[in-house]
Scaffold this active site. Sequence first.
Site, PDB file in Angstrom:
ATOM      1  N   LYS A   1      72.635  75.349  44.127  1.00 19.83           N
ATOM      2  CA  LYS A   1      72.405  74.173  43.290  1.00 19.83           C
ATOM      3  C   LYS A   1      72.491  72.915  44.143  1.00 19.83           C
ATOM      4  O   LYS A   1      73.345  72.832  45.030  1.00 19.83           O
ATOM      5  CB  LYS A   1      73.510  74.072  42.228  1.00 19.83           C
ATOM      6  CG  LYS A   1      73.402  75.044  41.072  1.00 19.83           C
ATOM      7  CD  LYS A   1      74.548  74.795  40.090  1.00 19.83           C
ATOM      8  CE  LYS A   1      74.588  75.826  38.980  1.00 19.83           C
ATOM      9  NZ  LYS A   1      73.458  75.734  38.044  1.00 19.83           N
TER      10      LYS A   1
ATOM     11  N   ARG B   1      73.651  85.686  33.028  1.00 16.89           N
ATOM     12  CA  ARG B   1      73.065  86.778  32.240  1.00 16.89           C
ATOM     13  C   ARG B   1      73.295  88.132  32.914  1.00 16.89           C
ATOM     14  O   ARG B   1      73.320  89.161  32.250  1.00 16.89           O
ATOM     15  CB  ARG B   1      71.575  86.494  31.986  1.00 16.89           C
ATOM     16  CG  ARG B   1      70.703  86.518  33.200  1.00 16.89           C
ATOM     17  CD  ARG B   1      69.356  85.813  32.968  1.00 16.89           C
ATOM     18  NE  ARG B   1      69.518  84.352  32.944  1.00 16.89           N
ATOM     19  CZ  ARG B   1      68.554  83.498  32.608  1.00 16.89           C
ATOM     20  NH1 ARG B   1      67.352  83.934  32.253  1.00 16.89           N
ATOM     21  NH2 ARG B   1      68.780  82.196  32.613  1.00 16.89           N
TER      22      ARG B   1
HETATM   23  N1  BES Z   1      75.735  77.758  34.642  1.00 20.65           N
HETATM   24  C1  BES Z   1      74.348  77.489  34.686  1.00 20.65           C
HETATM   25  C2  BES Z   1      73.823  76.862  33.419  1.00 20.65           C
HETATM   26  C3  BES Z   1      74.261  75.476  33.096  1.00 20.65           C
HETATM   27  C4  BES Z   1      73.863  74.406  33.883  1.00 20.65           C
HETATM   28  C5  BES Z   1      74.977  75.247  31.954  1.00 20.65           C
HETATM   29  C6  BES Z   1      74.227  73.142  33.537  1.00 20.65           C
HETATM   30  C7  BES Z   1      75.328  73.979  31.600  1.00 20.65           C
HETATM   31  C8  BES Z   1      74.962  72.918  32.409  1.00 20.65           C
HETATM   32  C9  BES Z   1      73.580  78.779  34.869  1.00 20.65           C
HETATM   33  O1  BES Z   1      74.189  79.760  35.630  1.00 20.65           O
HETATM   34  C10 BES Z   1      72.297  78.414  35.531  1.00 20.65           C
HETATM   35  O2  BES Z   1      72.351  77.932  36.626  1.00 20.65           O
HETATM   36  N2  BES Z   1      71.185  78.635  34.851  1.00 20.65           N
HETATM   37  C11 BES Z   1      69.901  78.288  35.365  1.00 20.65           C
HETATM   38  C12 BES Z   1      68.976  79.424  35.051  1.00 20.65           C
HETATM   39  C13 BES Z   1      67.623  79.319  35.730  1.00 20.65           C
HETATM   40  C14 BES Z   1      67.786  79.445  37.236  1.00 20.65           C
HETATM   41  C15 BES Z   1      66.728  80.387  35.179  1.00 20.65           C
HETATM   42  C16 BES Z   1      69.447  77.025  34.667  1.00 20.65           C
HETATM   43  O3  BES Z   1      69.690  76.885  33.470  1.00 20.65           O
HETATM   44  O4  BES Z   1      68.874  76.178  35.337  1.00 20.65           O
HETATM   45 MN    MN Z   2      73.890  79.545  37.675  1.00 25.32          MN
END
Ligand code: BES
Ligand code: MN
Length: 459
Positions: A240, A314
């Site tokens: 990230k 997931r």
């Molecule tokens: N933990 C994050 C989701 C998240 C981000 C929740 C910001 C609340 C605030 C999750 O693990 C994630 O990074 N999801 C990605 C999925 C994508 C790569 C398909 C997302 O939501 O960008």
């Molecule tokens: Mn994530």
Amino acid sequence: MPLAFADETDDAIPLHVISADALDKALDRLQSPARNWVKAQGFSAGLGEHVLIPDAEGQISEGLIGFGTKAKRARGRFHLGAVAKALPKGTYRIASGLEGSDLEEAALAWLLAGYSFDQYRKPAQPVAGLVAPQGVDAERLAIIANGEVLTRDLINTPASDMGPDELEQAARRLVADHNAAINVITGDDLLSSNFPMIHTVGRASTRAPRLLDLRWGQAGPQLTLVGKGVCFDTGGLNLKPGASMALMKKDMGGAATVLGLAQMIMALGLPLRLRVLIPAVENSIDGNAFRPQDILTSRKGLTVEINNTDAEGRLVLADALTLSDEDEPDLVISMATLTGAARVAVGPDLSPFFTDRDDDAAALLKAGDAVADPVWRMPFHAPYEAMIEPGIADLDNAPKGGFAGSITAALFLRRFVESRYVHFDIYGWQPNAAPSRPKGGVGMGARAILDALPELLNL
Ligand code: BES
Ligand code: MN
Ligand code: ZN
């Protein structure tokens, strides 16, 4: 110190809660010196205003609390929480102006206004006390408030002090307090016990991944709660960017919320059997980190192509959900800070949830409304199933295009559950301070679920 109502006392200061349209009547009731005082203070019964009225000795004899208009109240919740914080210390009681669910919300707001996270600083000033109001179940409210405290404390604790092991210890404390049982599978044992995806996501961290499996209750329908326990989410190799990583200590918000809810259920002694499953991992980077294009085989046997290591929630949930199915529970509920897309869709105040059943959705929506824990139904939209099918494996963890990200994540999870199932994609964080909710970790959906349980499970 747990949040609690003040002890009953004869000299608790009476508070009269006055909506804008009841101002004139409230003023009529007062003797003229008091009425003049209230007017001179400019009190107009606006939402959140308060005025304290002195007696002839200059002691506070009573207080008036503005409750504004219905339209103003609808723009927030827990309004009495802000008043509780503003009042001088002392003990108060609500003497008039609130009843039913308004009174319950106000009492809970007052308790929660006493929350502050001060594990790492000198403690905040305690808020004024409130004697438990007549006509509410004060014990239940205190239990609910303290479940919320657990959730907030777990989320607020930084990842340096809240890794998979510390999350396990928190679950063990809960188990000890309530005579529950816990089984934990840690590190390489996840492989021999067939939780491959939990292991894969967590193996690059110096802090071993694990699956927490907690059970409580002897009889009644079985409720299984599954919470995402990603103690920190760097995104893995698809790292990230800094701004997106900033809040990722909260990525165990689902676990924190199901533990808070579990505490409420156990402390209330609800007539059900409870199981709580938490895959607790840190999504980190190292030479042994999982990679984009790796193909994982899940506990269920479905294969998953990794198209983004940041879609890790997931994966760990999938193996936990497969296990949840194996003892045929009456209801499975997962809670997870699963997607940024959920926050884009509904913002930080609503808890989006998915279910195939209209009756379960109706029960949750009604309960959320009743207990000031707003939830919003999202669709398990079957036409999007194709988006999570990459061709080279059974499933894709991160569909290209980014359409309907919360829905495709929910559809992914549903592939691993046969049981009756509800999934919450929560945010778990209060971005700006609001009454009774300081900036920081916050429980979402737990009180709605708790209130809906009698209907969901025929308790
Ligand atoms: N933990 C994050 C989701 C998240 C981000 C929740 C910001 C609340 C605030 C999750 O693990 C994630 O990074 N999801 C990605 C999925 C994508 C790569 C398909 C997302 O939501 O960008
Ligand atoms: Mn994530
Ligand atoms: Zn995550």
